[in-house]
Each structure stands twice: as structure tokens, then as C-alpha cells.
Design an enzyme around this catalytic site. Structure first.
Site, PDB file in Angstrom:
ATOM      1  N   HIS A   1       0.856  -1.205   0.000  1.00 16.33           N
ATOM      2  CA  HIS A   1       0.000   0.000   0.000  1.00 16.33           C
ATOM      3  C   HIS A   1       0.885   1.246   0.000  1.00 16.33           C
ATOM      4  CE1 HIS A   1      -3.797   2.177   1.528  1.00 16.33           C
ATOM      5  NE2 HIS A   1      -2.896   3.114   1.279  1.00 16.33           N
TER       6      HIS A   1
ATOM      7  N   LYS B   1      -9.603  -0.459  -5.392  1.00 18.59           N
ATOM      8  CA  LYS B   1      -9.562   0.257  -4.115  1.00 18.59           C
ATOM      9  C   LYS B   1     -10.900   0.950  -3.858  1.00 18.59           C
ATOM     10  CE  LYS B   1      -7.908   2.127  -0.381  1.00 18.59           C
ATOM     11  NZ  LYS B   1      -6.795   3.018  -0.114  1.00 18.59           N
TER      12      LYS B   1
ATOM     13  N   HIS C   1     -10.398   1.362   2.178  1.00 15.91           N
ATOM     14  CA  HIS C   1     -10.165   2.425   3.167  1.00 15.91           C
ATOM     15  C   HIS C   1     -11.379   2.358   4.096  1.00 15.91           C
ATOM     16  CE1 HIS C   1      -8.547   6.415   4.558  1.00 15.91           C
ATOM     17  NE2 HIS C   1      -9.717   6.338   5.154  1.00 15.91           N
TER      18      HIS C   1
ATOM     19  N   HIS D   1      -4.364  -0.267   6.150  1.00 17.22           N
ATOM     20  CA  HIS D   1      -3.846   0.582   7.234  1.00 17.22           C
ATOM     21  C   HIS D   1      -4.719   0.573   8.501  1.00 17.22           C
ATOM     22  CE1 HIS D   1      -6.680   3.239   5.262  1.00 17.22           C
ATOM     23  NE2 HIS D   1      -5.859   3.554   4.295  1.00 17.22           N
TER      24      HIS D   1
ATOM     25  N   HIS E   1       1.441   5.438  -1.839  1.00 19.63           N
ATOM     26  CA  HIS E   1       1.035   6.548  -2.716  1.00 19.63           C
ATOM     27  C   HIS E   1       2.298   7.100  -3.357  1.00 19.63           C
ATOM     28  CE1 HIS E   1      -3.039   6.735  -0.928  1.00 19.63           C
ATOM     29  NE2 HIS E   1      -2.396   6.265   0.124  1.00 19.63           N
TER      30      HIS E   1
ATOM     31  N   ASP F   1       1.575   2.859   3.451  1.00 17.74           N
ATOM     32  CA  ASP F   1       0.708   4.032   3.260  1.00 17.74           C
ATOM     33  C   ASP F   1       1.544   5.315   3.218  1.00 17.74           C
ATOM     34  OD1 ASP F   1      -1.627   5.342   2.719  1.00 17.74           O
ATOM     35  OD2 ASP F   1      -2.293   5.489   4.790  1.00 17.74           O
TER      36      ASP F   1
HETATM   37  O1  DOR Z   1      -3.294   9.834   5.369  1.00 13.73           O
HETATM   38  C1  DOR Z   1      -3.654   9.459   4.258  1.00 13.73           C
HETATM   39  N1  DOR Z   1      -3.123   9.987   3.136  1.00 13.73           N
HETATM   40  N2  DOR Z   1      -4.594   8.531   4.184  1.00 13.73           N
HETATM   41  C2  DOR Z   1      -5.143   8.186   3.005  1.00 13.73           C
HETATM   42  O2  DOR Z   1      -6.010   7.359   3.005  1.00 13.73           O
HETATM   43  C3  DOR Z   1      -4.729   8.868   1.758  1.00 13.73           C
HETATM   44  C4  DOR Z   1      -3.381   9.407   1.858  1.00 13.73           C
HETATM   45  C5  DOR Z   1      -3.057  10.378   0.752  1.00 13.73           C
HETATM   46  O3  DOR Z   1      -3.255  10.035  -0.421  1.00 13.73           O
HETATM   47  O4  DOR Z   1      -2.583  11.474   1.030  1.00 13.73           O
HETATM   48 ZN    ZN Z   2      -3.285   5.108   1.565  1.00 13.64          ZN
END
Ligand code: DOR
Ligand code: ZN
Length: 359
Positions: free
Chosen positions: A29, A115, A152, A190, A31, A263
């Protein structure tokens, strides 16, 4: 120096207390963002992980095979030449997602999973799902073809306290979902609460969870310690200490139901330090170092490889990595900030020292 042998059981890999060698981990997981920052963010993940499940919450979100392929190409172009790294793409579910497009993407190897963001739950989730019933046909298809659903797990109802959003999601949405789709592969992403740990433990084998480095190491006090600390703000929020301890127990238990998902979610300083700051913790610069420290503190180093390099791959039905990484007990100084494309980013626990390094 130990020689890695992929046939050896993990406990045999640990006989030098100052160093461990484990099968290379995956991040289930992450980004990676897009545009100029993608090029700078990818190497942090690729230096430690062989594969990563890449979140689709861009603006606009990744909702089709064409978008996913193009995004994957941009990620691949950002991988440093001396590293091997495979991005695994996900499809962002909306109220009008097309099950056929998704199934096609799965069979072509473009999508590894879908997702589910409840609409409005977090960064770039406005086009997420407003009512779970709207995707029931898609979920039915996913269940049939064995495609994982990544969740989520937070409700966004105004009547629910922000610290209860995850527990209420389980009660209001997830319990019924699991009953209605008993064979659907589900990853509760998460997780932050003892409620989620217990739910996952008591569910069938097709329900699992990822756990982040930050939720293993901070509780909700971190956000308010001596003043407001936006770089500890993420969603789901860190919870009370009792929850953090339950997460540590679950992650280090050796159970096949829990696996690594950082995450890591970078936002620039200006978007974090704002009157309406973004949620997200950029932990990729120190993710494996943080995990190994947690396992050491728990006296469970022998369970690290299971959590970081085996459980996730098995859940997704993917081969285990053959390569290894070495984690050595040498201090790592986490940078105070990282400059990317004329913006500053503050990593998790910036400026602190952690007593492990990825070699
Ligand atoms: O803290 C987070 N940031 N939780 C999420 O679910 C998305 C992520 C983000 O893309 O910034
Ligand atoms: Zn995330």
C-alpha cells in the site's frame, strides 16, 4: 556475512544480532503521486521494496485500464536504473465503475486489485463510493474472478466521531459486506484499532489487513505533543495507546493475516502546514528501518520476514521474491526535510535517529 538461501526457514536467517537478511519485502500500500514529484518519490520505495501496490487516488483518479497503463509507464520511467521494482496497479472504484472493464484489466495483468474509498474519506476521494450497494455488481464480479478489494475502512457520517470512523465502518459496512461476499478477497488497509485486529482475526482466510510503520510507532498524542503536529496527521488517524499495542501484537504475531503496507503519502510542507492541512505521512525514507525496529523492540525479529515478505505475496497469489535485503544495526539519521521540485517534504520522524539501516 550470511548467504541468503530462499529455501531456508526465516528463523535461520537470524543468527547475527547486528544484522538480518530477509527475503526482499513488498509494500502492499503506497502513494507514489504523479508529475514532478513521482520521479523523486519512487526511488525511496524502490530502494527497499521489490513490488508495491500503488494507490489510484490521483486527481483525476485511476479508473480505467488506459489510465492505469499510462500511470504505470510513468512510474517505470522513474525507477532508478540500478534498481528492480514492479508497480502493481489498482483501480479506483466509483459509483459507476464498470465490472467488465475491471475484470478485463485484471485478466490482462493491468490491475492487481480495486480500491474502495468511501466518498470524501480522504485525499482525492470525492469520486469514491457514496453507497456500497452501488458497487455490489462489481464486487460480485471481483469475487468470481478472485480479484482483491482493498478498503479504506472509515465511514464519513457527520454523526460519527473521527476517532471512531474505522470501528463504525466495521459495524455498519464491513460485517455485512463480508457476509454478502463470503469469498471476496478483502484487505482492510492501514488498520488502526483493536477492533480491526479482532475483526480480521475472526474472519475467514480471504480477509486480511495491512499495517503501517506510523501506526505501529505513534499514538494519537503525537499529533498534539506540545502543539499541533501536522506531520503526524494521517487517515485513519492514529488512535489511543491500547490500539497501537494491539497493532504491534498483530504485526509481530506471525499470523498470515497481517502484512506490510506503508501508506507512505507525501504532501508538501505548504499543504501540510496549513489551516486545512492534508492527511498523509511520508514514511518511505525510513519505512523498513522503522518496521525492523518495532520487531526488535517486540523481541520478534524472527517474524519480520513473514510480515514483510511472505504474507502479502501469498494473499495476492504472487510468487515470493528471490532476492534478499540486509538490515544492519547501524544508526540512520532521518533527514529533516527533502526538497523535491522546489517544495519541501517532511518525512516521518524527521531529524530523528533510528538504529537500523537498509544496506
Ligand atoms: O493519510 C492518508 N493519506 N490517508 C489516506 O487514506 C490517503 C493518503 C493520501 O493520499 O494522502
Ligand atoms: Zn493510503
Amino acid at each position: 556475512m550470511q548467504i541468503f538461501d530462499s529455501n531456508r526457514p526465516p528463523q535461520d536467517l537470524i543468527h547475527d544480532p547486528r544484522q538480518i537478511i530477509i527475503r526482499q519485502p513488498d509494500d502492499w500500500h503506497v502513494h507514489l503521486r504523479d508529475g514532478a514529484i513521482l520521479t523523486s518519490v519512487v526511488p525511496f520505495t524502490a530502494r527497499q521494496f521489490a513490488r508495491a501496490i500503488v494507490m489510484p487516488n490521483l486527481d483525476p483518479p485511476i479508473i480505467s485500464r488506459t489510465m492505469a497503463k499510462a500511470y504505470r509507464d510513468r512510474i517505470v520511467a522513474a525507477i532508478p536504473k540500478d534498481l528492480e521494482f514492479t508497480p502493481l496497479m489498482t483501480c479506483f472504484l466509483t459509483d459507476v465503475s464498470d465490472g467488465e472493464e475491471i475484470a478485463q484489466g485484471f485478466s490482462e495483468g493491468i490491475f492487481a486489485a480495486c480500491k474502495l474509498y468511501p466518498s470524501g474519506a480522504t485525499t482525492n476521494s470525492n469520486r469514491g463510493v457514496t453507497n456500497i450497494k452501488n458497487i455490489y455488481k462489481v464486487l460480485d464480479k471481483m469475487q468470481t474472478i478472485g480479484m482483491p478489494l482493498l478498503i479504506h475502512g472509515e465511514v464519513v457520517d457527520k454523526d460519527v466521531d473521527v476517532f471512531d470512523r474505522e470501528a463504525v465502518f466495521i459495524d455498519r459496512i464491513l460485517k455485512k459486506l463480508v457476509k454478502d461476499f463470503p469469498n471476496l478477497k478483502i484487505v482492510l488497509e492501514h488498520i488502526t484499532t483493536i477492533n480491526s485486529v479482532e475483526f480480521v482475526e475472526s474472519s475467514s482466510d480471504n480477509v486480511a489487513a495491512t499495517i503501517t510503520p506510523h501506526h505501529l510507532t505513534i499514538n494519537r498524542n503525537a499529533m498534539f505533543d506540545g502543539g499541533i503536529k501536522p506531520h503526524y496527521y494521517c487517515l485513519p488517524l492514529a488512535k489511543r495507546e491500547v490500539h497501537r499495542l494491539a497493532l504491534r501484537k498483530a504485526a509481530t504475531s506471525g499470523s498470515h493475516k497481517f502484512f506490510l503496507g506503508t501508506d507512505s503519502a507525501p504532501h508538501s510542507v505548504s499543504s501540510k502546514e496549513s489551516s486545512c492541512g492534508c492527511a498523509g505521512i511520508f514514511n518511505a525514507p525510513c519505512a523498513m528501518e522503522t518496521y525492523v525496529q518495532v520487531f526488535e523492540e517486540e523481541g520478534r525479529l524472527e517474524a519480520l520476514e513473514t510480515f514483510s515478505s511472505i504474507n502479502g505475496a501469498k494473499f495476492y497469489g504472487l510468487p515470493l521474491n528471490i532476492k534478499s535485503i540486509t538490515l544492519r544495526k547501524i544508526d540512520t539519521l532521518i533527514p529533516g526535510n527533502i526538497k523535491i521540485d522546489n517544495q519541501y517534504y517532511i518525512p516521518f520522524n524527521a531529524g530523528e535517529t533510528i538504529n537500523w539501516s537498509v544496506v
